[in-house]
Write a protein that holds these residues in place. Structure first.
Motif, mmCIF file in Angstrom:
data_model
loop_
_atom_site.group_PDB
_atom_site.id
_atom_site.type_symbol
_atom_site.label_atom_id
_atom_site.label_comp_id
_atom_site.label_asym_id
_atom_site.label_seq_id
_atom_site.Cartn_x
_atom_site.Cartn_y
_atom_site.Cartn_z
ATOM 1 N N TRP A 127 56.427 35.174 34.844
ATOM 2 C CA TRP A 127 56.452 35.424 36.298
ATOM 3 C C TRP A 127 56.255 34.119 37.068
ATOM 4 N N VAL A 128 55.325 33.282 36.607
ATOM 5 C CA VAL A 128 55.096 31.995 37.260
ATOM 6 C C VAL A 128 56.364 31.147 37.225
ATOM 7 N N LEU A 129 57.095 31.213 36.115
ATOM 8 C CA LEU A 129 58.332 30.439 35.978
ATOM 9 C C LEU A 129 59.409 30.898 36.956
ATOM 10 N N SER A 130 59.289 32.106 37.466
ATOM 11 C CA SER A 130 60.298 32.604 38.408
ATOM 12 C C SER A 130 60.083 32.086 39.827
ATOM 13 N N ARG A 131 58.979 31.408 40.070
ATOM 14 C CA ARG A 131 58.678 30.922 41.416
ATOM 15 C C ARG A 131 59.406 29.607 41.686
ATOM 16 N N ALA A 132 60.009 29.510 42.843
ATOM 17 C CA ALA A 132 60.781 28.317 43.211
ATOM 18 C C ALA A 132 59.901 27.078 43.273
ATOM 19 N N GLU A 133 58.617 27.270 43.633
ATOM 20 C CA GLU A 133 57.718 26.126 43.735
ATOM 21 C C GLU A 133 57.476 25.458 42.387
ATOM 22 N N VAL A 134 57.615 26.222 41.305
ATOM 23 C CA VAL A 134 57.369 25.696 39.971
ATOM 24 C C VAL A 134 58.622 25.045 39.406
ATOM 25 N N SER A 135 59.769 25.647 39.635
ATOM 26 C CA SER A 135 61.013 25.169 39.027
ATOM 27 C C SER A 135 61.444 23.796 39.541
ATOM 28 N N VAL A 136 60.832 23.321 40.616
ATOM 29 C CA VAL A 136 61.182 21.981 41.105
ATOM 30 C C VAL A 136 60.600 20.893 40.200
ATOM 31 N N ASP A 137 59.633 21.241 39.372
ATOM 32 C CA ASP A 137 59.022 20.293 38.445
ATOM 33 C C ASP A 137 59.556 20.591 37.053
ATOM 34 N N GLY A 138 60.465 19.754 36.583
ATOM 35 C CA GLY A 138 61.122 20.006 35.305
ATOM 36 C C GLY A 138 60.169 20.022 34.124
ATOM 37 N N ALA A 139 59.254 19.052 34.054
ATOM 38 C CA ALA A 139 58.331 18.974 32.918
ATOM 39 C C ALA A 139 57.404 20.178 32.883
ATOM 40 N N LEU A 140 56.907 20.572 34.057
ATOM 41 C CA LEU A 140 56.026 21.736 34.133
ATOM 42 C C LEU A 140 56.770 23.008 33.740
ATOM 43 N N THR A 141 57.990 23.164 34.223
ATOM 44 C CA THR A 141 58.787 24.353 33.898
ATOM 45 C C THR A 141 59.021 24.465 32.407
ATOM 46 N N HIS A 142 59.375 23.367 31.778
ATOM 47 C CA HIS A 142 59.641 23.398 30.343
ATOM 48 C C HIS A 142 58.359 23.686 29.554
#
Length: 238
Positions: A127-142
């Motif tokens: 669910w956290v990965l679905s947030r736009a605020e998170v997906s802007v950070d590539g390393a964090l998303t991965h």
């Protein structure tokens, strides 16, 4: 194994039934999980089923482009974890009513609760990965994608394997279910526990779907066949 081994598993005395039906709980859990896979794949064109072992740019694009599908998949996955935890508590109580006084039921309860909690963690991470605020950070998303995978994959399957083993061993010794079913459970449990090696040997990830779906189906069958009382178990013995 000595002739007294079976009696070591049994504590005599009256036991009462009750509680939710474990077979239905396991069926609901599997149905919700499958619904999450199907609906998520349908909404994303199969993107939600892709592995985190890809380039960071591809992983980021997947969650950024299919945020709603990811959120829906996480919703169903979260829902499937709840009846699994209730199942573990229900069969633990039933094993105690059957007079089983060995570590098996406690091991199964530990495994079931572990699997349920790790599936909750995995779904919340998704669910956290679905947030736009998170997906802007590539390393964090991965990194979060890997966390979602390891908790909902290896962690969940190993816990589920312990739940299966905690049911299969006493059921085999006391003949609570057909012998072939109990032995099948032991094989599934062994493969589920072996899946943790995939953390280093990635080809062994093939064991994850075996443990996940094989274990879920096995729990459904046992949930419908497991006797509720000692009297019922004695009647069902040869």
């Amino acid at each position: 194994m000595t002739e007294s081994s079976s009696t070591d598993y049994v504590a005599t005395g009256p036991r009462r039934g009750g509680g939710p039906h474990p077979g239905l709980l396991a069926l609901i859990s599997l149905a919700l999980f499958l619904a999450g896979l199907i609906v998520g794949a349908a909404l994303s064109g199969g993107a939600t089923l892709q592995s985190p072992f890809a380039e960071t740019s591809d992983v980021v694009a997947r969650f950024a482009d299919h945020a709603f599908a990811t959120r829906v998949a996480a919703l169903f996955q979260f829902g499937s974890a709840v009846p699994l935890g209730i199942y573990a508590a229900t069969v633990y109580a039933r094993q105690l009513r059957l007079g089983i006084r060995v570590p098996g039921p406690a091991i199964g309860l530990y495994g079931g609760i572990t699997a349920s909690l790790l599936l909750l963690v995995s779904s919340m991470t998704t669910w956290v990965l679905s947030r736009a605020e998170v997906s802007v950070d590539g390393a964090l998303t991965h990194a979060l994608a890997y966390l979602s995978f390891i908790t909902g994959g290896v962690g969940y399957v190993v816990g589920l394997g312990l739940l299966v083993a905690g049911l299969a061993v006493p059921a085999l010794i006391l003949k609570l279910v057909p012998a072939w079913l109990a032995w099948t459970g032991l094989v599934i449990a062994a493969l589920s526990e072996l899946s943790f090696v995939s953390m280093v040997v990635e080809p062994l990830q093939v064991l994850l779907p075996i443990g996940r779906f094989g274990g879920a189906i096995w729990l459904i069958i046992v949930g419908f066949l497991l006797p509720q009382t000692r009297a019922a178990a004695n009647r069902e013995r040869p």
